[in-house]
Write a protein that holds these residues in place. Structure first.
Motif, PDB file in Angstrom:
ATOM      1  N   LEU A  35       0.838  -1.198   0.000  1.00  0.00           N
ATOM      2  CA  LEU A  35       0.000   0.000   0.000  1.00  0.00           C
ATOM      3  C   LEU A  35       0.874   1.250   0.000  1.00  0.00           C
ATOM      4  O   LEU A  35       1.811   1.362   0.798  1.00  0.00           O
ATOM      5  CB  LEU A  35      -0.905   0.017   1.229  1.00  0.00           C
ATOM      6  CG  LEU A  35      -1.785   1.270   1.416  1.00  0.00           C
ATOM      7  CD1 LEU A  35      -2.837   1.375   0.307  1.00  0.00           C
ATOM      8  CD2 LEU A  35      -2.452   1.252   2.788  1.00  0.00           C
ATOM      9  N   GLU A  36       0.574   2.199  -0.893  1.00  0.00           N
ATOM     10  CA  GLU A  36       1.199   3.522  -0.866  1.00  0.00           C
ATOM     11  C   GLU A  36       0.236   4.418  -0.105  1.00  0.00           C
ATOM     12  O   GLU A  36      -0.876   4.685  -0.556  1.00  0.00           O
ATOM     13  CB  GLU A  36       1.447   4.026  -2.287  1.00  0.00           C
ATOM     14  CG  GLU A  36       2.455   5.158  -2.374  1.00  0.00           C
ATOM     15  CD  GLU A  36       1.956   6.442  -1.745  1.00  0.00           C
ATOM     16  OE1 GLU A  36       2.593   6.945  -0.796  1.00  0.00           O
ATOM     17  OE2 GLU A  36       0.900   6.940  -2.199  1.00  0.00           O
ATOM     18  N   THR A  39      -1.451   8.106  -1.359  1.00  0.00           N
ATOM     19  CA  THR A  39      -2.527   8.006  -2.356  1.00  0.00           C
ATOM     20  C   THR A  39      -3.592   6.995  -1.948  1.00  0.00           C
ATOM     21  O   THR A  39      -4.651   6.944  -2.576  1.00  0.00           O
ATOM     22  CB  THR A  39      -1.951   7.582  -3.718  1.00  0.00           C
ATOM     23  OG1 THR A  39      -1.299   6.301  -3.574  1.00  0.00           O
ATOM     24  CG2 THR A  39      -0.948   8.602  -4.237  1.00  0.00           C
ATOM     25  N   ASN A  40      -3.283   6.182  -0.942  1.00  0.00           N
ATOM     26  CA  ASN A  40      -4.143   5.084  -0.496  1.00  0.00           C
ATOM     27  C   ASN A  40      -4.420   4.109  -1.645  1.00  0.00           C
ATOM     28  O   ASN A  40      -5.534   3.614  -1.811  1.00  0.00           O
ATOM     29  CB  ASN A  40      -5.456   5.604   0.081  1.00  0.00           C
ATOM     30  CG  ASN A  40      -6.144   4.576   0.969  1.00  0.00           C
ATOM     31  OD1 ASN A  40      -5.480   3.793   1.671  1.00  0.00           O
ATOM     32  ND2 ASN A  40      -7.472   4.543   0.932  1.00  0.00           N
ATOM     33  N   LYS A  41      -3.358   3.835  -2.421  1.00  0.00           N
ATOM     34  CA  LYS A  41      -3.462   2.892  -3.528  1.00  0.00           C
ATOM     35  C   LYS A  41      -2.389   1.820  -3.399  1.00  0.00           C
ATOM     36  O   LYS A  41      -1.391   1.995  -2.699  1.00  0.00           O
ATOM     37  CB  LYS A  41      -3.335   3.619  -4.869  1.00  0.00           C
ATOM     38  CG  LYS A  41      -4.511   4.539  -5.175  1.00  0.00           C
ATOM     39  CD  LYS A  41      -4.377   5.173  -6.549  1.00  0.00           C
ATOM     40  CE  LYS A  41      -5.588   6.028  -6.887  1.00  0.00           C
ATOM     41  NZ  LYS A  41      -5.483   6.628  -8.247  1.00  0.00           N
ATOM     42  N   TYR A  42      -2.606   0.714  -4.113  1.00  0.00           N
ATOM     43  CA  TYR A  42      -1.738  -0.449  -4.007  1.00  0.00           C
ATOM     44  C   TYR A  42      -0.867  -0.606  -5.253  1.00  0.00           C
ATOM     45  O   TYR A  42      -1.288  -0.273  -6.362  1.00  0.00           O
ATOM     46  CB  TYR A  42      -2.581  -1.716  -3.825  1.00  0.00           C
ATOM     47  CG  TYR A  42      -3.308  -1.784  -2.513  1.00  0.00           C
ATOM     48  CD1 TYR A  42      -2.771  -2.464  -1.423  1.00  0.00           C
ATOM     49  CD2 TYR A  42      -4.555  -1.174  -2.357  1.00  0.00           C
ATOM     50  CE1 TYR A  42      -3.446  -2.531  -0.206  1.00  0.00           C
ATOM     51  CE2 TYR A  42      -5.244  -1.233  -1.145  1.00  0.00           C
ATOM     52  CZ  TYR A  42      -4.678  -1.909  -0.077  1.00  0.00           C
ATOM     53  OH  TYR A  42      -5.349  -1.965   1.116  1.00  0.00           O
ATOM     54  N   ASN A  44       0.521  -2.324  -8.273  1.00  0.00           N
ATOM     55  CA  ASN A  44       0.015  -3.334  -9.194  1.00  0.00           C
ATOM     56  C   ASN A  44       1.178  -3.820 -10.052  1.00  0.00           C
ATOM     57  O   ASN A  44       1.660  -3.101 -10.932  1.00  0.00           O
ATOM     58  CB  ASN A  44      -1.082  -2.734 -10.070  1.00  0.00           C
ATOM     59  CG  ASN A  44      -1.801  -3.772 -10.911  1.00  0.00           C
ATOM     60  OD1 ASN A  44      -1.232  -4.808 -11.245  1.00  0.00           O
ATOM     61  ND2 ASN A  44      -3.040  -3.482 -11.262  1.00  0.00           N
ATOM     62  N   THR A  49       1.599   0.213 -12.033  1.00  0.00           N
ATOM     63  CA  THR A  49       0.971   1.450 -11.588  1.00  0.00           C
ATOM     64  C   THR A  49       0.431   1.250 -10.180  1.00  0.00           C
ATOM     65  O   THR A  49       0.622   0.195  -9.560  1.00  0.00           O
ATOM     66  CB  THR A  49      -0.187   1.859 -12.527  1.00  0.00           C
ATOM     67  OG1 THR A  49      -1.199   0.844 -12.491  1.00  0.00           O
ATOM     68  CG2 THR A  49       0.302   2.050 -13.954  1.00  0.00           C
ATOM     69  N   LEU A  50      -0.250   2.271  -9.663  1.00  0.00           N
ATOM     70  CA  LEU A  50      -0.948   2.171  -8.387  1.00  0.00           C
ATOM     71  C   LEU A  50      -2.427   1.960  -8.648  1.00  0.00           C
ATOM     72  O   LEU A  50      -3.026   2.655  -9.481  1.00  0.00           O
ATOM     73  CB  LEU A  50      -0.729   3.439  -7.563  1.00  0.00           C
ATOM     74  CG  LEU A  50       0.705   3.711  -7.110  1.00  0.00           C
ATOM     75  CD1 LEU A  50       0.808   5.075  -6.438  1.00  0.00           C
ATOM     76  CD2 LEU A  50       1.202   2.619  -6.163  1.00  0.00           C
ATOM     77  N   SER A  51      -3.036   1.008  -7.938  1.00  0.00           N
ATOM     78  CA  SER A  51      -4.432   0.642  -8.144  1.00  0.00           C
ATOM     79  C   SER A  51      -5.243   0.867  -6.883  1.00  0.00           C
ATOM     80  O   SER A  51      -4.733   0.770  -5.765  1.00  0.00           O
ATOM     81  CB  SER A  51      -4.548  -0.825  -8.568  1.00  0.00           C
ATOM     82  OG  SER A  51      -3.865  -1.060  -9.783  1.00  0.00           O
ATOM     83  N   SER A  52      -6.521   1.152  -7.069  1.00  0.00           N
ATOM     84  CA  SER A  52      -7.404   1.447  -5.935  1.00  0.00           C
ATOM     85  C   SER A  52      -7.648   0.232  -5.054  1.00  0.00           C
ATOM     86  O   SER A  52      -7.813   0.356  -3.839  1.00  0.00           O
ATOM     87  CB  SER A  52      -8.738   1.993  -6.451  1.00  0.00           C
ATOM     88  OG  SER A  52      -8.550   3.187  -7.166  1.00  0.00           O
ATOM     89  N   SER A  53      -7.686  -0.954  -5.660  1.00  0.00           N
ATOM     90  CA  SER A  53      -7.949  -2.179  -4.905  1.00  0.00           C
ATOM     91  C   SER A  53      -6.649  -2.904  -4.595  1.00  0.00           C
ATOM     92  O   SER A  53      -5.656  -2.768  -5.325  1.00  0.00           O
ATOM     93  CB  SER A  53      -8.871  -3.105  -5.711  1.00  0.00           C
ATOM     94  OG  SER A  53     -10.099  -2.463  -6.000  1.00  0.00           O
TER      95      SER A  53
END
Length: 207
Positions: A35-36, A39-42, A44, A49-53
């Motif tokens: 988790l970053e 941005t509260n994203k993971y 991927n 990239t960074l993903s919401s889920s």
């Protein structure tokens, strides 16, 4: 399954980071999610990239020692990562401690030095960063010579130099969390001290 130890930095650029999972005692089948937190994203690993889920994967999925590349980031910006794990029954651990990593600022481009005097040189450059705090001037040995703590400027003037002397410098942009790579080389020289000749006396004989 135990809580992970977090991430390490493999490499940094202006718009991407490469990170890897720190070693731990979990089995090879253990899955992780990174988790970053800003941005509260993971992370991927399938598209870098960074993903919401949450994106779960094994240590191999996240690139093992070579790590995983995270793209689409902003230059000169700090990102904070933490990791959780789960076993084959999907029982999750707590998160690891956080690791803060900053992307690099864009490197300034340089032009000819100007407005030289007996003891000063103005170092000129251009910069496309929007979040720099200022600029630092370094010599050829990597020693910081000067700091101009102002953003959106195009030059720094170095003073207290020796007359009639050539100098080599580099410039880097900086902010509170990051610094750019060094620019290409800048060269300049101070002016020579003028010699005043008050008069000449002819002591020889001749017609």
């Amino acid at each position: 399954t135990v809580a992970p130890n977090g991430v390490d930095t493999v490499s940094r650029s202006t718009e991407s980071l490469r990170i890897n999972l720190k070693t731990d005692t979990n089995s090879s089948t253990t899955e992780y999610a990174i988790l970053e937190t800003t941005t509260n994203k993971y992370v991927n690993f399938s598209n870098n990239t960074l993903s919401s889920s949450a994106v779960w994967g094994t240590r191999v999925d996240f690139g093992s020692f070579e790590g995983v590349l995270v793209t689409g980031l902003n230059a000169g910006t700090q990102y904070v990562f933490k990791v959780k794990a789960r076993n084959i029954q999907n029982v999750e651990t707590t998160y690891s401690s956080t690791t803060a990593i900053a992307t690099k600022l864009y490197t300034p481009t340089v032009s000819n030095a100007s407005n030289s005097s007996l003891s000063s040189i103005r170092w000129n450059f251009a910069d496309i960063n929007t979040n720099e705090s200022g600029f630092r001037i370094y010599d050829e040995n990597g020693t910081q010579i000067l700091q101009c703590a102002q953003n959106n400027i195009t030059n720094c003037t170095e003073s207290s130099l020796s007359a009639n002397t050539a100098y080599t410098r580099y410039v880097r942009a900086y902010n509170a969390v990051s610094e750019s790579d060094s620019s290409s080389v800048m060269r300049g020289a101070t002016l020579a001290q003028q010699t005043n000749i008050e008069g000449l006396t002819n002591t020889g004989s001749g017609n």
